[in-house]
Motif scaffolding. Structure first.
Motif, PDB file in Angstrom:
ATOM      1  N   THR A  56      -5.441  53.001   7.674  1.00 56.77           N
ATOM      2  CA  THR A  56      -5.233  53.330   9.085  1.00 56.77           C
ATOM      3  C   THR A  56      -4.945  54.817   9.182  1.00 56.77           C
ATOM      4  OG1 THR A  56      -2.894  52.784   8.920  1.00 56.77           O
ATOM      5  CG2 THR A  56      -4.344  51.057   9.709  1.00 56.77           C
ATOM      6  N   GLY A  57      -5.897  55.566   9.693  1.00 60.94           N
ATOM      7  CA  GLY A  57      -5.720  57.013   9.806  1.00 60.94           C
ATOM      8  C   GLY A  57      -5.495  57.634   8.446  1.00 60.94           C
ATOM      9  N   THR A  58      -4.334  58.229   8.253  1.00 60.97           N
ATOM     10  CA  THR A  58      -4.024  58.877   6.974  1.00 60.97           C
ATOM     11  C   THR A  58      -3.173  58.001   6.071  1.00 60.97           C
ATOM     12  OG1 THR A  58      -2.075  59.928   7.931  1.00 60.97           O
ATOM     13  CG2 THR A  58      -4.146  61.195   7.986  1.00 60.97           C
ATOM     14  N   LYS A  59      -2.964  56.739   6.458  1.00 64.71           N
ATOM     15  CA  LYS A  59      -2.123  55.829   5.676  1.00 64.71           C
ATOM     16  C   LYS A  59      -2.932  54.681   5.078  1.00 64.71           C
ATOM     17  CE  LYS A  59       2.119  56.313   8.352  1.00 64.71           C
ATOM     18  NZ  LYS A  59       3.123  55.550   9.099  1.00 64.71           N
ATOM     19  N   VAL A  60      -2.446  54.200   3.953  1.00 60.83           N
ATOM     20  CA  VAL A  60      -2.946  52.963   3.370  1.00 60.83           C
ATOM     21  C   VAL A  60      -1.778  51.987   3.402  1.00 60.83           C
ATOM     22  CG1 VAL A  60      -3.871  51.831   1.335  1.00 60.83           C
ATOM     23  CG2 VAL A  60      -4.598  54.156   1.895  1.00 60.83           C
ATOM     24  N   GLU A  61      -1.906  50.948   4.197  1.00 59.01           N
ATOM     25  CA  GLU A  61      -0.850  49.945   4.320  1.00 59.01           C
ATOM     26  C   GLU A  61      -1.132  48.787   3.367  1.00 59.01           C
ATOM     27  OE1 GLU A  61      -0.569  48.747   8.403  1.00 59.01           O
ATOM     28  OE2 GLU A  61      -0.387  50.814   9.100  1.00 59.01           O
ATOM     29  N   VAL A  62      -0.162  48.461   2.536  1.00 62.44           N
ATOM     30  CA  VAL A  62      -0.301  47.357   1.596  1.00 62.44           C
ATOM     31  C   VAL A  62       0.110  46.075   2.310  1.00 62.44           C
ATOM     32  CG1 VAL A  62       0.441  46.393  -0.616  1.00 62.44           C
ATOM     33  CG2 VAL A  62       0.153  48.875  -0.361  1.00 62.44           C
ATOM     34  N   GLU A  63      -0.856  45.173   2.472  1.00 64.99           N
ATOM     35  CA  GLU A  63      -0.596  43.877   3.111  1.00 64.99           C
ATOM     36  C   GLU A  63       0.060  42.917   2.116  1.00 64.99           C
ATOM     37  OE1 GLU A  63      -1.185  42.889   6.324  1.00 64.99           O
ATOM     38  OE2 GLU A  63      -1.813  44.924   6.791  1.00 64.99           O
ATOM     39  N   THR A  64      -0.522  42.835   0.921  1.00 67.62           N
ATOM     40  CA  THR A  64       0.013  41.956  -0.126  1.00 67.62           C
ATOM     41  C   THR A  64      -0.157  42.646  -1.474  1.00 67.62           C
ATOM     42  OG1 THR A  64      -2.079  40.774  -0.544  1.00 67.62           O
ATOM     43  CG2 THR A  64      -0.648  39.876   1.174  1.00 67.62           C
ATOM     44  N   SER A  65       0.700  42.280  -2.437  1.00 68.74           N
ATOM     45  CA  SER A  65       0.593  42.880  -3.772  1.00 68.74           C
ATOM     46  C   SER A  65       0.729  41.849  -4.890  1.00 68.74           C
ATOM     47  CB  SER A  65       1.631  43.996  -3.931  1.00 68.74           C
ATOM     48  OG  SER A  65       2.928  43.509  -3.686  1.00 68.74           O
ATOM     49  N   SER A  66       0.435  40.590  -4.563  1.00 68.46           N
ATOM     50  CA  SER A  66       0.410  39.535  -5.579  1.00 68.46           C
ATOM     51  C   SER A  66      -0.419  38.372  -5.047  1.00 68.46           C
ATOM     52  CB  SER A  66       1.825  39.042  -5.912  1.00 68.46           C
ATOM     53  OG  SER A  66       2.357  38.312  -4.809  1.00 68.46           O
ATOM     54  N   GLN A  67      -0.818  37.486  -5.952  1.00 69.24           N
ATOM     55  CA  GLN A  67      -1.560  36.301  -5.531  1.00 69.24           C
ATOM     56  C   GLN A  67      -0.732  35.435  -4.588  1.00 69.24           C
ATOM     57  OE1 GLN A  67      -2.779  34.345  -9.186  1.00 69.24           O
ATOM     58  NE2 GLN A  67      -4.859  35.143  -8.970  1.00 69.24           N
ATOM     59  N   GLU A  68       0.559  35.313  -4.869  1.00 69.58           N
ATOM     60  CA  GLU A  68       1.412  34.467  -4.038  1.00 69.58           C
ATOM     61  C   GLU A  68       1.493  35.012  -2.607  1.00 69.58           C
ATOM     62  OE1 GLU A  68       2.432  35.738  -7.062  1.00 69.58           O
ATOM     63  OE2 GLU A  68       2.035  33.893  -8.174  1.00 69.58           O
TER      64      GLU A  68
END
Length: 169
Positions: A56-68
């Motif tokens: 988003t624009g100049t950011k990278v937003e992490v939605e999830t960081s594992s399978q769970e």
């Protein structure tokens, strides 16, 4: 003891077959699992520490960081959008990376809506290790390849007001 060995061997076949797929085939399988809303199958296409991100624009937003986390997010997503369906309009394969243009359609109170987005996938050891989606946009700006047919035309929605966009944030 032989039946146990056979059962153990057979249980590994889907993972072995997945490991031999090309990067594009892995992404196609992942999207096919999305279209059947099979979260368990989607997770099988990912690494343990899969990262799902939005640019988003100049950011990278992490939605999830594992399978769970990913499985929980997708279960919530499909609870909200019970008929969401994705079509890969274009695909580019470059080594361990695949980029797609995808059209997602869904029903909103009897009205068929859609939006498009560009997805970028990183494949590591035969599985999705991370993927990024760019902001959603109006599908009118996207040309559909000649071999892609739509069953019913979908009304396009501005991403700021689309139901799908709201559920991803």
């Amino acid at each position: 003891m032989k039946p146990y060995l056979l059962a153990a061997t057979l249980s590994l076949l889907p993972f072995t077959a997945m490991a031999n797929q090309t990067a594009s085939e892995i992404v196609e399988g992942f999207i096919a699992a999305y279209n059947t809303h099979d979260v368990k199958q989607m997770v099988q296409y990912t690494t343990d520490d899969v990262r799902w991100m939005h640019v988003t624009g100049t950011k990278v937003e992490v939605e999830t960081s594992s399978q769970e986390e990913f499985a929980a997010a997708m279960a919530d997503y499909f609870e909200t959008l019970k008929d969401a369906n994705a079509t890969i309009l274009k695909m580019i394969d470059s080594g361990h990376y695949v980029s797609t243009v995808e059209r997602v359609t869904w029903d909103n109170d009897g009205e068929q809506l859609s939006q498009c987005s560009i997805g970028n996938f990183h494949i590591k050891n035969g599985k999705l290790a991370e993927f990024w989606y760019l902001p959603a946009h109006d599908c009118d700006d996207t040309e559909v390849e000649a071999n892609v047919e739509e069953a019913t035309p979908a009304k396009n929605v501005e991403p700021e007001i689309g139901v799908l966009q709201e559920t991803q944030q």
